[in-house]
Write a protein that holds these residues in place. Structure first.
Motif, short mmCIF file in Angstrom:
data_model
loop_
_atom_site.label_atom_id
_atom_site.label_comp_id
_atom_site.label_asym_id
_atom_site.label_seq_id
_atom_site.Cartn_x
_atom_site.Cartn_y
_atom_site.Cartn_z
N ASN A 27 0.87 -1.40 0.16
CA ASN A 27 0.23 -0.01 -0.02
C ASN A 27 0.95 1.17 -0.17
O ASN A 27 0.56 2.15 -1.02
N ARG A 28 1.85 1.36 0.27
CA ARG A 28 2.77 2.57 0.97
C ARG A 28 3.30 2.98 -0.28
O ARG A 28 3.27 3.67 -1.15
N TYR A 29 4.05 1.62 -1.27
CA TYR A 29 4.92 2.04 -2.33
C TYR A 29 3.50 2.52 -3.37
O TYR A 29 4.11 2.82 -4.18
N LEU A 30 2.48 1.54 -3.57
CA LEU A 30 1.71 2.02 -4.38
C LEU A 30 0.98 3.47 -4.19
O LEU A 30 1.13 4.89 -5.57
N PHE A 31 0.75 4.18 -3.17
CA PHE A 31 1.07 5.25 -2.65
C PHE A 31 1.87 6.50 -3.15
O PHE A 31 1.54 7.61 -3.52
N GLU A 78 10.74 12.72 2.96
CA GLU A 78 9.95 13.33 2.61
C GLU A 78 9.37 14.38 4.12
O GLU A 78 9.50 15.56 4.23
N GLN A 79 9.75 13.52 4.86
CA GLN A 79 10.13 14.44 6.40
C GLN A 79 11.63 15.30 6.42
O GLN A 79 11.28 16.17 7.46
N GLU A 80 12.26 14.52 5.80
CA GLU A 80 13.41 15.65 5.99
C GLU A 80 13.28 16.76 5.60
O GLU A 80 13.67 18.15 5.43
N VAL A 81 12.40 16.95 3.70
CA VAL A 81 12.22 18.47 3.11
C VAL A 81 10.88 18.65 3.87
O VAL A 81 11.39 19.71 4.32
N SER A 86 9.62 2.56 -0.04
CA SER A 86 8.97 3.58 0.88
C SER A 86 9.69 3.87 1.85
O SER A 86 9.00 5.48 2.10
N ASP A 87 10.13 3.60 2.18
CA ASP A 87 11.62 3.75 3.64
C ASP A 87 11.53 4.98 3.78
O ASP A 87 11.92 6.44 3.87
N ALA A 88 12.66 4.67 2.49
CA ALA A 88 13.47 6.30 1.73
C ALA A 88 12.56 7.32 1.54
O ALA A 88 13.23 8.36 1.46
N ILE A 89 11.82 7.13 0.43
CA ILE A 89 11.16 8.36 0.54
C ILE A 89 10.28 8.48 1.78
O ILE A 89 10.41 9.80 1.43
N ASP A 90 9.71 7.84 2.63
CA ASP A 90 9.01 8.98 3.79
C ASP A 90 10.29 9.33 4.48
O ASP A 90 9.73 10.55 5.01
#
Length: 187
Positions: free
Chosen positions: A112-116, A168-171, A161-165
């Motif tokens: 689900n997270r990857y799809l999102f 996004e948190q850093e941004v 997904s973890d890397a993107i999350d």
């Protein structure tokens, strides 16, 4: 996909990795017993954050059962197929959706997270496919035909997904720091 030669990837249609793409509806606005209840009712105007925790409107269970709307569980991905085409969010609780939105229900091939994240990255491409003279929209066939890159290994999907999350948190942190610095500068 460069850099992932040891990890098999394939390009798939969205329709190949979803179990369903159900839509929603609107209870009769003229019936006050359908509105103001405990069930959040999502419309395009609510798609302002990654995870929806509140909506501008709520409906009652009677409103849910009397209309074409559907309620979906926490974690469901919802996407606009009319107006803000391609905008998407994850439901932070059980919520109903209106007719301008679709719920994207993954099958067992994709997390689900990857799809999102794939859908988030496809927002501009989907918006460009919108048609209509006054209100832009896409059809279910257009949505189902969206192409995404799919690592066959779910652990790879999770790592991505973890890397993107994390990014996004850093941004988000940097934007918050920048806002704080601007506020301090104005003092």
């Amino acid at each position: 996909f460069p850099g992932f030669e040891d990890h098999p990837w394939r390009e798939v249609r969205l329709g190949d990795v979803v179990a369903g793409i159900p839509g929603g509806g609107t209870p009769d606005k003229g019936n006050p017993s359908f509105w103001g209840g405990d069930l959040p009712w999502v419309s395009v105007k609510d798609l302002k954050s990654t995870v929806l925790t509140r909506t501008q409107d709520t409906i009652t269970e009677a409103g849910l059962s009397s209309s074409a709307t559907n309620a979906f569980p926490t974690g469901t991905i919802v996407m606009a197929t009319r107006m803000a085409v391609g905008s998407c969010a994850i439901l932070g609780s059980r919520m109903a959706i209106n007719q301008d939105l679709k719920a994207i229900i993954p099958n067992d091939l994709i997390l689900n997270r990857y799809l999102f994240h794939c859908l988030q990255m496809s927002q501009d491409a989907l918006a460009a496919l919108g048609t209509g003279s006054t209100v832009k929209g896409i059809t279910l066939d257009v949505l189902r035909d969206l192409r995404i890159g799919l690592p066959e290994n779910k652990s790879e999907q999770s790592k991505i997904s973890d890397a993107i999350d994390c990014a996004e948190q850093e941004v988000s942190t940097l934007e918050s720091d920048l806002d704080h610095l601007r506020a301090e500068k104005k003092k």
